[in-house]
Structure formats: C-alpha cells, structure tokens
Design a protein around this motif. Structure first.
Motif, mmCIF file in Angstrom:
data_model
loop_
_atom_site.group_PDB
_atom_site.id
_atom_site.type_symbol
_atom_site.label_atom_id
_atom_site.label_comp_id
_atom_site.label_asym_id
_atom_site.label_seq_id
_atom_site.Cartn_x
_atom_site.Cartn_y
_atom_site.Cartn_z
ATOM 1 N N ALA A 139 0.848 -1.198 0.000
ATOM 2 C CA ALA A 139 0.000 0.000 0.000
ATOM 3 C C ALA A 139 0.881 1.244 0.000
ATOM 4 C CB ALA A 139 -0.951 -0.005 1.190
ATOM 5 N N GLY A 140 1.727 1.354 -1.019
ATOM 6 C CA GLY A 140 2.689 2.444 -1.061
ATOM 7 C C GLY A 140 2.178 3.726 -1.693
ATOM 8 N N PHE A 141 0.972 3.713 -2.256
ATOM 9 C CA PHE A 141 0.387 4.906 -2.856
ATOM 10 C C PHE A 141 -0.435 5.609 -1.787
ATOM 11 C CE2 PHE A 141 -2.857 7.344 -4.969
ATOM 12 C CZ PHE A 141 -2.210 7.907 -6.054
ATOM 13 N N VAL A 142 -0.107 6.872 -1.509
ATOM 14 C CA VAL A 142 -0.802 7.622 -0.455
ATOM 15 C C VAL A 142 -1.342 8.913 -1.046
ATOM 16 C CG1 VAL A 142 -0.562 8.768 1.788
ATOM 17 C CG2 VAL A 142 0.729 6.672 1.307
ATOM 18 N N ALA A 143 -2.581 9.216 -0.708
ATOM 19 C CA ALA A 143 -3.198 10.475 -1.123
ATOM 20 C C ALA A 143 -4.032 11.014 0.028
ATOM 21 C CB ALA A 143 -4.070 10.276 -2.352
ATOM 22 N N TYR A 144 -4.053 12.328 0.117
ATOM 23 C CA TYR A 144 -5.005 12.992 1.003
ATOM 24 C C TYR A 144 -6.141 13.458 0.117
ATOM 25 C CZ TYR A 144 -1.740 12.857 4.852
ATOM 26 O OH TYR A 144 -0.906 12.427 5.852
ATOM 27 N N LEU A 195 -11.223 15.501 5.590
ATOM 28 C CA LEU A 195 -9.913 15.246 5.011
ATOM 29 C C LEU A 195 -9.584 13.789 5.297
ATOM 30 C CD1 LEU A 195 -7.412 16.383 3.572
ATOM 31 C CD2 LEU A 195 -6.453 16.838 5.851
ATOM 32 N N LEU A 196 -9.324 13.028 4.246
ATOM 33 C CA LEU A 196 -9.036 11.596 4.363
ATOM 34 C C LEU A 196 -7.587 11.322 4.004
ATOM 35 C CD1 LEU A 196 -12.091 10.191 2.347
ATOM 36 C CD2 LEU A 196 -12.007 10.826 4.770
ATOM 37 N N ARG A 197 -6.984 10.364 4.685
ATOM 38 C CA ARG A 197 -5.686 9.809 4.275
ATOM 39 C C ARG A 197 -5.998 8.445 3.689
ATOM 40 N NH1 ARG A 197 -0.073 9.953 5.073
ATOM 41 N NH2 ARG A 197 0.865 7.891 5.067
ATOM 42 N N VAL A 198 -5.677 8.283 2.427
ATOM 43 C CA VAL A 198 -6.014 7.062 1.697
ATOM 44 C C VAL A 198 -4.730 6.363 1.281
ATOM 45 C CG1 VAL A 198 -7.189 6.146 -0.347
ATOM 46 C CG2 VAL A 198 -8.149 8.118 0.874
ATOM 47 N N GLU A 199 -4.649 5.058 1.522
ATOM 48 C CA GLU A 199 -3.483 4.267 1.138
ATOM 49 C C GLU A 199 -3.940 3.113 0.265
ATOM 50 O OE1 GLU A 199 -1.488 3.141 4.750
ATOM 51 O OE2 GLU A 199 -0.983 5.205 5.243
ATOM 52 N N CYS A 200 -3.334 2.996 -0.904
ATOM 53 C CA CYS A 200 -3.658 1.943 -1.869
ATOM 54 C C CYS A 200 -2.358 1.358 -2.415
ATOM 55 C CB CYS A 200 -4.471 2.507 -3.032
ATOM 56 S SG CYS A 200 -6.042 3.225 -2.584
ATOM 57 N N SER A 202 -5.465 1.242 -8.383
ATOM 58 C CA SER A 202 -6.310 0.876 -7.235
ATOM 59 C C SER A 202 -6.884 2.129 -6.577
ATOM 60 C CB SER A 202 -5.555 0.010 -6.225
ATOM 61 O OG SER A 202 -4.452 0.687 -5.690
ATOM 62 N N TYR A 203 -6.118 3.235 -6.593
ATOM 63 C CA TYR A 203 -6.666 4.488 -6.074
ATOM 64 C C TYR A 203 -7.804 4.979 -6.963
ATOM 65 C CZ TYR A 203 -7.399 9.239 -4.711
ATOM 66 O OH TYR A 203 -8.008 10.399 -4.306
ATOM 67 N N LYS A 204 -7.646 4.869 -8.273
ATOM 68 C CA LYS A 204 -8.709 5.280 -9.193
ATOM 69 C C LYS A 204 -9.982 4.490 -8.916
ATOM 70 C CE LYS A 204 -9.677 5.973 -14.141
ATOM 71 N NZ LYS A 204 -11.077 5.961 -14.005
ATOM 72 N N ARG A 212 -20.274 15.568 -2.570
ATOM 73 C CA ARG A 212 -20.479 16.590 -3.589
ATOM 74 C C ARG A 212 -19.187 16.869 -4.355
ATOM 75 N NH1 ARG A 212 -20.690 21.396 -0.811
ATOM 76 N NH2 ARG A 212 -18.556 21.719 -1.445
ATOM 77 N N SER A 213 -18.054 16.897 -3.642
ATOM 78 C CA SER A 213 -16.779 17.212 -4.292
ATOM 79 C C SER A 213 -15.643 16.424 -3.655
ATOM 80 C CB SER A 213 -16.483 18.709 -4.187
ATOM 81 O OG SER A 213 -16.281 19.079 -2.835
ATOM 82 N N MET A 214 -14.610 16.175 -4.465
ATOM 83 C CA MET A 214 -13.407 15.481 -3.994
ATOM 84 C C MET A 214 -12.197 16.143 -4.638
ATOM 85 S SD MET A 214 -14.508 11.497 -4.454
ATOM 86 C CE MET A 214 -15.014 11.688 -6.155
ATOM 87 N N THR A 215 -11.183 16.372 -3.836
ATOM 88 C CA THR A 215 -9.916 16.887 -4.358
ATOM 89 C C THR A 215 -8.814 16.009 -3.804
ATOM 90 O OG1 THR A 215 -10.805 19.134 -4.366
ATOM 91 C CG2 THR A 215 -8.403 18.900 -4.538
ATOM 92 N N SER A 216 -8.008 15.443 -4.692
ATOM 93 C CA SER A 216 -6.935 14.535 -4.286
ATOM 94 C C SER A 216 -5.593 15.240 -4.268
ATOM 95 C CB SER A 216 -6.849 13.352 -5.250
ATOM 96 O OG SER A 216 -8.046 12.616 -5.252
ATOM 97 N N TYR A 217 -4.810 14.924 -3.262
ATOM 98 C CA TYR A 217 -3.442 15.414 -3.130
ATOM 99 C C TYR A 217 -2.556 14.183 -2.972
ATOM 100 C CZ TYR A 217 -5.960 19.696 -2.110
ATOM 101 O OH TYR A 217 -6.824 20.761 -2.166
ATOM 102 N N VAL A 218 -1.817 13.835 -4.016
ATOM 103 C CA VAL A 218 -0.978 12.638 -3.998
ATOM 104 C C VAL A 218 0.325 12.945 -3.278
ATOM 105 C CG1 VAL A 218 0.263 10.966 -5.428
ATOM 106 C CG2 VAL A 218 -2.016 11.760 -6.110
#
Length: 150
Positions: free
Chosen positions: A64-69, A108-113, A118-120, A134-140
């Motif tokens: 799970a090395g891909f991290v996005a907020y 604000l979420l911390r997401v690990e994939c 897999s993040y998509k 309603r809205s999502m903004t990703s910060y990789v």
C-alpha cells in the motif's frame, strides 16, 4: 492529568520515538531512577495522557505504497448526512484516517492503496459512489520528509 514538567515531556518524546524502550534505558535517557521513571509513565497511562503503544507498519512493504489525502465536500450538511458518510468511510479499508475539518470542505481523508489504478477504483467506485459526496480533491503524496504519526 499529571503536571507536564520538563522530565515528563522528555519521557513522552522518548516514548514517541520508541514505545518499546525498556524502563531502565528510558530512565537513563531522561536522568531519573528507574522507579521514579516507571511511576511517571504509569501515571501518564492511568490518566489517559498515554493512550497506548503501536507498531509502526511499512505500508509500502505491505503493498500500500500509494498515499493520497482527499478533501471531501458533502452536498448536505445535516447530521444524518455526516453520520452516513462516516459509517461508509469506516468500512473502507483504504481510508487510514478521516478528519472532520473546518473550511470549504467537511472531511480530510488519508487514503493508502497499492498503486494509481487501485486508487482510481477507490476514488470512482467507493468514494465517488457515496450519495453524500459533492466534491473530492486529491493530493498525492510524493514523499514524506517528516512524519511523526505512530
């Protein structure tokens, strides 16, 4: 809660860096006798100042090395909508942290994939499928030069 004098603050810094340190080594590092050091640690545990001890995992080594907020805005600001969103997020294993925040968005979420595909999938089929969103903004995350989470 016990008074946080400089010695107690030093104990907390040492335990934050290494929660498995022996009491004898901890006492030596902070300049206290082992019994005095243990009393302080136990009091901070009893008072709830120290909530627990954890293993810090290498998520990349676990696949799970891909991290996005992800900043998430809700379409409805009702308590019912927030609770439904939080229940859904609690069931999503990719979400490692969820914070209800102030500002232009609600969460604000911390997401690990494992990777970008897999993040998509998570972004489109999990988070994007929630009716409250309603809205999502990703910060990789490209790197983490400082990360003190335990």
């Amino acid at each position: 809660m016990p008074e946080l004098d400089p010695k107690s603050e030093q104990i907390l810094r040492e335990l934050t860096a290494n929660g498995r340190i022996s009491n004898i080594e901890l006492a030596d590092r902070v300049g206290l006798s082992p019994s005095a050091c243990l009393r302080r640690v136990q009091e901070m545990e009893r008072s709830g100042l120290i909530k627990g001890y954890r293993a810090v995992l290498d998520r990349a080594a676990m696949g799970a090395g891909f991290v996005a907020y992800v900043g998430v805005g809700l379409g409805d600001h009702s308590k019912k909508s927030q609770e439904a969103f939080e229940r859904a997020i609690a069931r999503a294993p990719e979400v490692r942290e969820c914070h209800n925040i102030t500002g232009t968005i609600e969460y604000l979420l911390r997401v690990e994939c494992a990777d970008l595909p897999s993040y998509k999938h998570f972004h489109t089929d999990v988070l994007g499928a929630l009716p409250q969103v309603r809205s999502m903004t990703s910060y990789v995350v490209m790197g983490s030069p400082k990360d003190e989470r335990a």
